[in-house]
Enzyme design. Structure first.
Site: not given
Length: 277
Positions: A106, A2, A54-55, A81-83, A57
Site C-alpha cells: 500500500d 511502523c 518497519r513492521l 506508517n499505516g494501512e 506485513v
C-alpha cells in the site's frame, strides 16, 4: 505498526553534510525501533531527511522505506506508517492512468496516488495512516494524518527546521531539543484530564498534527488544513435497513483488516465488539 521520523528545512542543504544528517534521523528512528523491528532505512535529500522503522506485513522483501519513485523527471519520497484498506481499488484506478507497480504494498499505491492526484488523494483514502512525502515537482513536503488519529504524528519547529516523529522520544533525539514541561498543558491535565486542547501536549513547543488534518511545508513556512470532519445527519433508514447496513459495514471492515502476507493472530477482550468479530 511502523515508525517514521524526519527533518525538513528549506534554508539548509542536507546533502552537504549527508552522513551527519543520516546519523541524526537514524538515531531518531532507533528510538522508535519497538514500532518496527523488521527493517529500517534513511533517505537524505536537499531540504529533507527521512527515516523509517518497519513492521513488515505486506510484501516484506520489496516494500522498503523510505520509498523513492520518479515520475516525469521529478523525485517523490515517502515515509509512511499505516494501512490502507482500499489498496486494491486505488491500484486498479492508478493502473488505468498508466502507472506500473513493482510491489504489492500500500506504500507504493499511496505514493502514486499522491503523485497523480496531489493533496486531493486524501479524499480517496480508507485506512489509518500518518505519512510524509517529499515532492520535488512542487518543492514542498506534504504530511497527512488519518481521519480519527489512529496513527500518531508529533512535530516541532526549531531554528527553521520542522522535526517530526511517530513518538515524542524521536523528536527528543534531535540535537538541542530538550523536553520542557508546558505549564498551561500541565494545568489542563490536572483540571480537565483526560480532556485537552486538540493538537497540544505536555511538552513546550511540541504539537501533534490533529486527526483529519494535512500539513504542507515549503519555503513560505508551515500550513495546516483540515480535510475531513465528522458530520451529523438525520438517520432515515428503517430498522431492518439499519441492521443490514451495519452488518455490511462491519463485515467489510473486518475483512479489509485481515489482508496480510505474514501470519495473523488475534487478541480479543471478550466484550461486545470482540464477540461480534
Amino acid at each position: 505498526m511502523c515508525g517514521i521520523a524526519g527533518i525538513i528545512n528549506f534554508k539548509k542543504n542536507f546533502v552537504t553534510y549527508k552522513e551527519y544528517n543520516r546519523l541524526i534521523v537514524k538515531e531518531m528512528a532507533l528510538s522508535l525501533a519497538h514500532r518496527g523491528p523488521d527493517d529500517s532505512g534513511e533517505w537524505i535529500g536537499e531540504h529533507a531527511a527521512f527515516s523509517h522503522v518497519r513492521l513488515s506485513v505486506i510484501d516484506p522483501e520489496r516494500a522498503k522505506q523510505p520509498m523513492v519513485r520518479v515520475s516525469q523527471g521529478h523525485e517523490f519520497v515517502i515515509t509512511y506508517n499505516g494501512e490502507l484498506y482500499n489498496t486494491d481499488e486505488l491500484r486498479a484506478d492508478l493502473k488505468k492512468h498508466g502507472y506500473e507497480f513493482t510491489t504489492t504494498s500500500d506504500t507504493e499505491v499511496l505514493l502514486y496516488a499522491y503523485i497523480h492526484y496531489g493533496e486531493e488523494c486524501v479524499d480517496m483514502l480508507n485506512g489509518i495512516y500518518a505519512f510524509c512525502i517529499w515532492d520535488t515537482m512542487r518543492q514542498r513536503v506534504f504530511i497527512c494524518r488519518d481521519r480519527f488519529g489512529v496513527k500518531p504524528f508529533f512535530y516541532t519547529v526549531h531554528n527553521d527546521s520542522v522535526i517530526f516523529a511517530s513518538e515524542l522520544k524521536g523528536i527528543f533525539k534531535y540535537p538541542s531539543i530538550e523536553p520542557e514541561i508546558d505549564a498551561d498543558s500541565l494545568r489542563e491535565i490536572f483540571a480537565m484530564s483526560p480532556a485537552r486542547t486538540p493538537g497540544s501536549g505536555v511538552f513546550k513547543g511540541i504539537y501533534e498534527l490533529r486527526p483529519g488534518h494535512m500539513m504542507t511545508v515549503d519555503r513560505d513556512g508551515v500550513k495546516i488544513k483540515r480535510y475531513w470532519g465528522l458530520k451529523s445527519r438525520e438517520h432515515t433508514d428503517s430498522y431492518e435497513e439499519t441492521i443490514e447496513r451495519v452488518r455490511e459495514l462491519f463485515v467489510d471492515s473486518v475483512e479489509r483488516q485481515l489482508v496480510s502476507d505474514v501470519p495473523i493472530a488475534t487478541l480479543l477482550s471478550g466484550g461486545l465488539d470482540s464477540s461480534l468479530i
